[in-house]
Motif scaffolding. Structure first.
Motif, PDB file in Angstrom:
ATOM      1  N   ALA A  42       0.835  -1.208   0.000  1.00 31.02           N
ATOM      2  CA  ALA A  42       0.000   0.000   0.000  1.00 31.02           C
ATOM      3  C   ALA A  42       0.868   1.257   0.000  1.00 31.02           C
ATOM      4  O   ALA A  42       0.508   2.277   0.574  1.00 31.02           O
ATOM      5  CB  ALA A  42      -0.926  -0.018   1.209  1.00 31.02           C
ATOM      6  N   PHE A  43       2.015   1.173  -0.637  1.00 33.27           N
ATOM      7  CA  PHE A  43       2.923   2.307  -0.785  1.00 33.27           C
ATOM      8  C   PHE A  43       3.878   2.005  -1.937  1.00 33.27           C
ATOM      9  O   PHE A  43       3.860   0.911  -2.490  1.00 33.27           O
ATOM     10  CB  PHE A  43       3.694   2.577   0.525  1.00 33.27           C
ATOM     11  N   HIS A  44       4.688   2.999  -2.310  1.00 32.36           N
ATOM     12  CA  HIS A  44       5.676   2.836  -3.368  1.00 32.36           C
ATOM     13  C   HIS A  44       7.072   3.011  -2.787  1.00 32.36           C
ATOM     14  O   HIS A  44       7.262   3.767  -1.843  1.00 32.36           O
ATOM     15  CB  HIS A  44       5.490   3.886  -4.467  1.00 32.36           C
ATOM     16  N   ASN A  66       4.869  12.350  -0.176  1.00 30.09           N
ATOM     17  CA  ASN A  66       5.048  12.237   1.273  1.00 30.09           C
ATOM     18  C   ASN A  66       6.051  11.170   1.691  1.00 30.09           C
ATOM     19  O   ASN A  66       5.714  10.238   2.425  1.00 30.09           O
ATOM     20  CB  ASN A  66       3.695  11.996   1.962  1.00 30.09           C
ATOM     21  N   PRO A  67       7.321  11.294   1.285  1.00 27.51           N
ATOM     22  CA  PRO A  67       8.319  10.320   1.732  1.00 27.51           C
ATOM     23  C   PRO A  67       8.532  10.427   3.244  1.00 27.51           C
ATOM     24  O   PRO A  67       8.641  11.532   3.781  1.00 27.51           O
ATOM     25  CB  PRO A  67       9.577  10.719   0.961  1.00 27.51           C
ATOM     26  N   ILE A  68       8.553   9.287   3.925  1.00 24.94           N
ATOM     27  CA  ILE A  68       8.752   9.279   5.373  1.00 24.94           C
ATOM     28  C   ILE A  68       9.634   8.104   5.783  1.00 24.94           C
ATOM     29  O   ILE A  68       9.785   7.134   5.030  1.00 24.94           O
ATOM     30  CB  ILE A  68       7.419   9.193   6.152  1.00 24.94           C
ATOM     31  N   THR A  69      10.187   8.214   6.986  1.00 25.79           N
ATOM     32  CA  THR A  69      10.931   7.104   7.575  1.00 25.79           C
ATOM     33  C   THR A  69      10.394   6.764   8.961  1.00 25.79           C
ATOM     34  O   THR A  69      10.746   5.722   9.510  1.00 25.79           O
ATOM     35  CB  THR A  69      12.442   7.429   7.667  1.00 25.79           C
ATOM     36  N   LYS A  70       9.553   7.631   9.519  1.00 25.50           N
ATOM     37  CA  LYS A  70       8.997   7.377  10.848  1.00 25.50           C
ATOM     38  C   LYS A  70       8.150   6.104  10.827  1.00 25.50           C
ATOM     39  O   LYS A  70       7.339   5.905   9.920  1.00 25.50           O
ATOM     40  CB  LYS A  70       8.133   8.561  11.288  1.00 25.50           C
ATOM     41  N   ASN A  71       8.370   5.223  11.819  1.00 22.95           N
ATOM     42  CA  ASN A  71       7.675   3.928  11.896  1.00 22.95           C
ATOM     43  C   ASN A  71       7.859   3.105  10.626  1.00 22.95           C
ATOM     44  O   ASN A  71       6.962   2.361  10.212  1.00 22.95           O
ATOM     45  CB  ASN A  71       6.184   4.116  12.189  1.00 22.95           C
ATOM     46  N   SER A  72       9.027   3.262   9.982  1.00 24.85           N
ATOM     47  CA  SER A  72       9.326   2.574   8.725  1.00 24.85           C
ATOM     48  C   SER A  72      10.696   1.914   8.819  1.00 24.85           C
ATOM     49  O   SER A  72      11.520   2.294   9.651  1.00 24.85           O
ATOM     50  CB  SER A  72       9.306   3.567   7.566  1.00 24.85           C
ATOM     51  N   SER A  73      10.930   0.937   7.943  1.00 23.59           N
ATOM     52  CA  SER A  73      12.225   0.258   7.927  1.00 23.59           C
ATOM     53  C   SER A  73      12.507  -0.290   6.540  1.00 23.59           C
ATOM     54  O   SER A  73      11.585  -0.487   5.742  1.00 23.59           O
ATOM     55  CB  SER A  73      12.250  -0.884   8.944  1.00 23.59           C
ATOM     56  N   ILE A 112      17.685  -6.181  -3.926  1.00 23.12           N
ATOM     57  CA  ILE A 112      16.487  -6.747  -3.292  1.00 23.12           C
ATOM     58  C   ILE A 112      16.128  -5.853  -2.108  1.00 23.12           C
ATOM     59  O   ILE A 112      16.968  -5.612  -1.235  1.00 23.12           O
ATOM     60  CB  ILE A 112      16.742  -8.191  -2.837  1.00 23.12           C
ATOM     61  N   VAL A 113      14.893  -5.382  -2.086  1.00 25.34           N
ATOM     62  CA  VAL A 113      14.443  -4.446  -1.049  1.00 25.34           C
ATOM     63  C   VAL A 113      13.241  -5.019  -0.317  1.00 25.34           C
ATOM     64  O   VAL A 113      12.239  -5.363  -0.933  1.00 25.34           O
ATOM     65  CB  VAL A 113      14.070  -3.072  -1.659  1.00 25.34           C
ATOM     66  N   SER A 114      13.361  -5.110   1.007  1.00 26.42           N
ATOM     67  CA  SER A 114      12.233  -5.425   1.882  1.00 26.42           C
ATOM     68  C   SER A 114      11.970  -4.159   2.685  1.00 26.42           C
ATOM     69  O   SER A 114      12.913  -3.557   3.218  1.00 26.42           O
ATOM     70  CB  SER A 114      12.566  -6.574   2.832  1.00 26.42           C
ATOM     71  N   SER A 115      10.718  -3.745   2.778  1.00 24.20           N
ATOM     72  CA  SER A 115      10.431  -2.485   3.457  1.00 24.20           C
ATOM     73  C   SER A 115       9.074  -2.505   4.139  1.00 24.20           C
ATOM     74  O   SER A 115       8.203  -3.311   3.823  1.00 24.20           O
ATOM     75  CB  SER A 115      10.487  -1.330   2.449  1.00 24.20           C
ATOM     76  N   SER A 116       8.937  -1.583   5.079  1.00 18.76           N
ATOM     77  CA  SER A 116       7.634  -1.307   5.673  1.00 18.76           C
ATOM     78  C   SER A 116       7.531   0.207   5.811  1.00 18.76           C
ATOM     79  O   SER A 116       8.531   0.885   6.092  1.00 18.76           O
ATOM     80  CB  SER A 116       7.462  -1.997   7.030  1.00 18.76           C
ATOM     81  N   ARG A 117       6.355   0.735   5.549  1.00 17.79           N
ATOM     82  CA  ARG A 117       6.108   2.180   5.631  1.00 17.79           C
ATOM     83  C   ARG A 117       4.991   2.396   6.638  1.00 17.79           C
ATOM     84  O   ARG A 117       3.912   1.827   6.493  1.00 17.79           O
ATOM     85  CB  ARG A 117       5.707   2.744   4.264  1.00 17.79           C
ATOM     86  N   GLY A 122       5.566  -4.372   3.345  1.00 20.99           N
ATOM     87  CA  GLY A 122       5.424  -4.668   1.926  1.00 20.99           C
ATOM     88  C   GLY A 122       6.084  -5.978   1.574  1.00 20.99           C
ATOM     89  O   GLY A 122       6.818  -6.556   2.375  1.00 20.99           O
ATOM     90  N   ILE A 123       5.842  -6.451   0.374  1.00 17.63           N
ATOM     91  CA  ILE A 123       6.511  -7.653  -0.118  1.00 17.63           C
ATOM     92  C   ILE A 123       7.896  -7.270  -0.632  1.00 17.63           C
ATOM     93  O   ILE A 123       8.174  -6.096  -0.886  1.00 17.63           O
ATOM     94  CB  ILE A 123       5.703  -8.358  -1.228  1.00 17.63           C
ATOM     95  N   GLU A 124       8.754  -8.235  -0.785  1.00 13.18           N
ATOM     96  CA  GLU A 124      10.091  -8.004  -1.317  1.00 13.18           C
ATOM     97  C   GLU A 124       9.983  -7.569  -2.777  1.00 13.18           C
ATOM     98  O   GLU A 124       9.220  -8.154  -3.554  1.00 13.18           O
ATOM     99  CB  GLU A 124      10.879  -9.305  -1.213  1.00 13.18           C
TER     100      GLU A 124
END
Length: 141
Positions: A42-44, A66-73, A112-117, A122-124
């Motif tokens: 649900a993000f890019h 709205n790029p953010i890093t808060k509560n993200s990894s 290869i990127v694994s992330s959460s916003r 998100g998926i890899e």
């Protein structure tokens, strides 16, 4: 109406469907900051190459804003020839800066990127290296 059930036809239809979905999510053109876009959920993610094994990674909302890093990894790795190098990522207010060792990137590598916003995992996603866009680029920097 005759239904075509030939494997080559079915594969071609699947590829056309996937390509259409990629274009619908903006993966066929540069992102708002000139990087490559992927949609892990649900993000890019927008990845900008800053040179050999140096990347800026932005986590954007569904409107590419709205790029953010808060509560993200993020977890970022380069994979090539069966080897995987995990990159170090530093958190900045609106992006992650990720970098690896000084060895050059090998041919046909992938990032290869694994992330959460905002705690939404998100998926890899995979970025082929070097970066390539699906359509010809005609934008100025």
């Amino acid at each position: 109406m005759k239904i075509i059930n030939h494997p080559a036809f079915l594969i071609a239809m699947m590829i056309a469907s996937i390509t259409g979905n990629l274009a619908a999510h903006g993966e066929n053109k540069p992102g708002p900051n000139g990087g490559q876009i992927r949609m892990p959920g649900a993000f890019h993610t927008e990845l900008i190459s800053l040179g050999d094994k140096k990347f800026k990674l932005l986590l954007l909302d569904l409107n590419f804003e709205n790029p953010i890093t808060k509560n993200s990894s993020v977890n970022v790795a380069i994979q090539s020839n069966g080897r995987r190098e995990n990159l170090k990522c530093e958190t900045h207010p609106d992006h992650f800066y990720c970098f690896g060792n000084e060895k050059p990137i090998e041919k046909d590598a992938k990032l290869i990127v694994s992330s959460s916003r905002e705690n939404a995992k998100g998926i890899e996603v995979i970025y082929p290296l070097p970066f390539r866009f699906i359509e010809k680029q005609n934008h100025k920097h």
